[in-house]
Design a protein around this motif. Structure first.
Motif, short mmCIF file in Angstrom:
data_model
loop_
_atom_site.label_atom_id
_atom_site.label_comp_id
_atom_site.label_asym_id
_atom_site.label_seq_id
_atom_site.Cartn_x
_atom_site.Cartn_y
_atom_site.Cartn_z
N ALA A 201 41.14 86.96 57.81
CA ALA A 201 41.36 85.93 59.70
C ALA A 201 42.94 85.97 59.87
N LEU A 202 43.42 85.94 58.42
CA LEU A 202 45.26 85.83 59.48
C LEU A 202 45.98 86.93 59.78
N ASP A 203 44.81 87.92 59.31
CA ASP A 203 45.73 89.30 59.71
C ASP A 203 44.74 89.39 61.37
N LEU A 204 44.08 89.18 61.71
CA LEU A 204 43.81 88.30 63.00
C LEU A 204 44.45 87.61 64.02
N SER A 205 44.62 86.95 63.34
CA SER A 205 45.14 85.49 64.33
C SER A 205 46.26 85.26 62.98
N ARG A 206 47.36 84.32 63.27
CA ARG A 206 47.69 83.50 62.50
C ARG A 206 47.68 82.51 62.52
N ASP A 207 47.01 81.96 63.40
CA ASP A 207 46.68 80.67 63.25
C ASP A 207 44.96 79.90 62.99
N ALA A 208 44.81 80.51 61.36
CA ALA A 208 44.23 80.31 60.68
C ALA A 208 44.53 79.13 60.06
N LYS A 209 43.11 77.76 59.64
CA LYS A 209 43.16 77.34 59.24
C LYS A 209 42.35 77.16 57.72
N ALA A 210 42.98 76.26 56.61
CA ALA A 210 41.45 76.38 55.43
C ALA A 210 41.33 74.84 54.53
N ILE A 211 39.97 75.38 54.56
CA ILE A 211 39.83 74.38 53.79
C ILE A 211 39.06 74.49 52.86
N TYR A 212 39.48 75.10 51.26
CA TYR A 212 38.79 75.50 49.90
C TYR A 212 38.10 74.45 49.10
N VAL A 213 37.48 74.93 47.76
CA VAL A 213 36.22 73.80 47.15
C VAL A 213 36.71 74.37 46.33
N THR A 214 37.76 73.74 44.81
CA THR A 214 38.26 74.74 43.99
C THR A 214 38.62 73.17 43.30
N ASP A 215 38.50 73.12 42.12
CA ASP A 215 38.74 72.28 41.06
C ASP A 215 40.24 73.09 40.05
N LYS A 216 40.52 75.03 40.56
CA LYS A 216 40.88 75.15 39.77
C LYS A 216 42.11 75.85 40.20
N GLN A 217 43.64 75.84 39.88
CA GLN A 217 44.65 75.32 40.19
C GLN A 217 44.80 77.28 41.44
N ASP A 218 44.78 77.56 39.88
CA ASP A 218 45.45 79.37 40.67
C ASP A 218 44.45 79.68 41.29
N LEU A 219 42.97 78.96 41.82
CA LEU A 219 42.75 79.59 43.18
C LEU A 219 43.10 78.66 44.82
N ALA A 220 44.02 77.64 44.15
CA ALA A 220 44.29 76.18 45.12
C ALA A 220 45.83 77.10 45.44
N GLN A 221 46.40 77.55 44.42
CA GLN A 221 47.11 77.84 44.24
C GLN A 221 47.88 79.42 45.54
N ARG A 222 46.82 79.97 45.01
CA ARG A 222 46.95 81.70 46.20
C ARG A 222 46.22 81.02 47.22
N VAL A 223 45.35 79.75 47.65
CA VAL A 223 44.99 79.59 49.05
C VAL A 223 46.00 79.58 49.47
N GLN A 224 46.30 78.40 48.83
CA GLN A 224 47.84 78.07 49.78
C GLN A 224 48.78 79.08 49.88
N SER A 225 49.31 79.79 49.54
CA SER A 225 50.15 80.86 49.24
C SER A 225 49.68 81.78 51.11
N LEU A 226 48.73 81.64 51.27
CA LEU A 226 48.33 82.25 52.61
C LEU A 226 48.47 81.54 53.51
N CYS A 227 48.22 79.94 53.00
CA CYS A 227 47.74 79.15 54.19
C CYS A 227 48.70 77.76 53.79
N PRO A 228 49.78 77.67 54.05
CA PRO A 228 50.73 76.84 53.62
C PRO A 228 49.64 75.24 53.23
N ASP A 229 49.74 74.73 54.37
CA ASP A 229 48.78 73.72 54.63
C ASP A 229 47.60 73.25 54.16
N ALA A 230 46.78 74.78 53.94
CA ALA A 230 45.55 74.57 53.45
C ALA A 230 44.82 72.71 52.52
#
Length: 399
Positions: free
Chosen positions: A353-382
């Protein structure tokens, strides 16, 4: 529509039949509620009867025990089926506000997480919603074949699909038949994309598929025949009855080797995994057709696709997003979009989605810190939430 009666569940087949019957009740109720009517008077009674039938199943060491056949029994975790019915009864009988209060009691921090998501999305005119299903907008079930969508869940998601996004997409690795059988939202509200996006049911009910070369389809057919033979062995049959079971998808096959409740001994799970690896190595010694992805619960055997430089890679959900964008005319160069997932395998959706448009938001469901950090590194306001009910409530209460 026939009412679901209270029955004595003796076999696994009885259990599946009962859950199938609740699917019809829920589908009818959701259709009526979305049309501005009330659910049938007997809908709640049907769910009460089904709930009593599940609760009456004898327990052994905290699990419900049913007959697999004349000689064998199987112990099952029915927490999803029981808990979702209880939620639906609160929703039907006490109303939406009482239901939301129940979720707040159930999940610590519920209102704060919901407020975070609402604040991020408030006022946005979304082009696309692209979301995984299980663990993201549907609570996890110990078996895919009984993970029937709840009434409240379907109403909240359909409400968002109608007003919150121009093109709402559910994108899952499950097969299309399974996705349709477990869903109770009326068709035409969502694009249903299955098999990681290789196949899609559009809003007009047409099935669209990404073409597979004949030689690779033949390889897939050979694999599926051998998988059927493998799980037909008595010692392996249990792997078809837990978690995802055995699923033949379009361009991919999945077989469970464990479930979230660790129903299978680890040494048996590991031995079965080794059998699967030997089988794939025998059928594809040059690694030209298949890649194996092991989640620890499911083993995904995926047809490869060519990437840049003619290298081979497994088809992931990012490839699915890009195919769907082309095939369905989603115009994902135009944002904003909302991408939702719950595992590392859902991150390629956000990357695409970010490759196609930088205007992408994210909500991810997890209690795993590594996944949360990976998502927020791509989308800081996730926004990161720990429970699917929180994401579903964010979507369902925005309007």
């Amino acid at each position: 529509m026939a009412q679901v009666e209270r029955v004595e569940l003796k076999t696994l087949k009885d259990f599946y039949a009962l859950m199938g019957a609740t699917r019809e009740v829920r589908h009818d109720a959701v259709s009526r509620i979305l049309d501005g009517r009330q659910a049938r008077d007997d809908a709640a009674q049907s769910l009460k009867n089904a709930l009593a039938s599940l609760e009456d199943v004898p327990e052994l060491e905290g699990r419900k025990e049913l007959a697999l056949d004349r000689e064998r029994k199987i112990a099952l975790d029915m927490a999803y089926e029981i808990n979702e019915m209880k939620k639906d009864l609160i929703y039907l009988e006490q109303g939406e506000q009482a239901f939301l209060d129940h979720l707040a009691d159930l999940h610590p921090g519920f209102r704060d997480y919901v407020a975070q998501g609402q604040a991020m999305l408030d006022g946005l005119d979304l082009n696309c919603l692209v979301s995984d299903r299980d663990g993201t907008v549907n609570n996890y079930c110990a078996r895919y074949l009984t993970s029937v969508q709840s009434i409240y869940n379907a109403v909240f998601l359909a409400r968002f699909a109608r007003s919150g996004a121009t093109s709402p997409v559910i994108l899952t690795s499950a097969p299309m038949d399974g996705l349709r059988q477990m869903s109770v939202v009326p068709e035409g509200e969502f694009y249903y994309a299955a098999s990681k996006g290789r196949e899609c049911l559009d809003l007009e009910g047409r099935l669209r598929r990404l073409a597979i070369p004949p030689d690779k389809q033949a390889a897939m057919d050979r694999l599926n025949r051998r998988l059927e033979e493998l799980v037909a062995k008595p010692e392996n049959e249990k792997f078809t009855l837990i978690g995802s079971g055995l699923q033949f998808k379009f361009g991919q096959s999945t077989v469970a080797r464990q479930d979230i409740n660790k129903s299978v001994a680890e040494d048996e799970s590991d031995a079965f995994m080794a059998e699967l690896e030997r089988l794939v190595a025998e059928l594809d010694p040059e690694h030209a057709c298949f890649r194996i992805e092991d989640t620890g619960l499911d083993v995904e055997i995926i047809l490869t696709v060519e990437s840049s430089g003619d290298e081979l890679k497994d088809f992931d959900k990012g490839d699915g997003v890009k195919y769907l964008n082309r095939e369905l005319g989603l115009e994902m160069h135009r944002g904003p979009h909302l991408i939702c997932g719950d595992t590392n395998s859902d991150v390629p959706m956000l990357e695409a989605a970010l490759d196609l448009s930088r205007d992408a938001k994210a909500i991810y469901v997890t209690d795993k810190q590594d996944l949360a950090q990976r998502v927020q590194s791509l989308c800081p306001d996730a926004v990161i939430v720990p429970q699917p009910d929180m994401l579903v409530t964010i979507l369902g209460t925005l309007g």
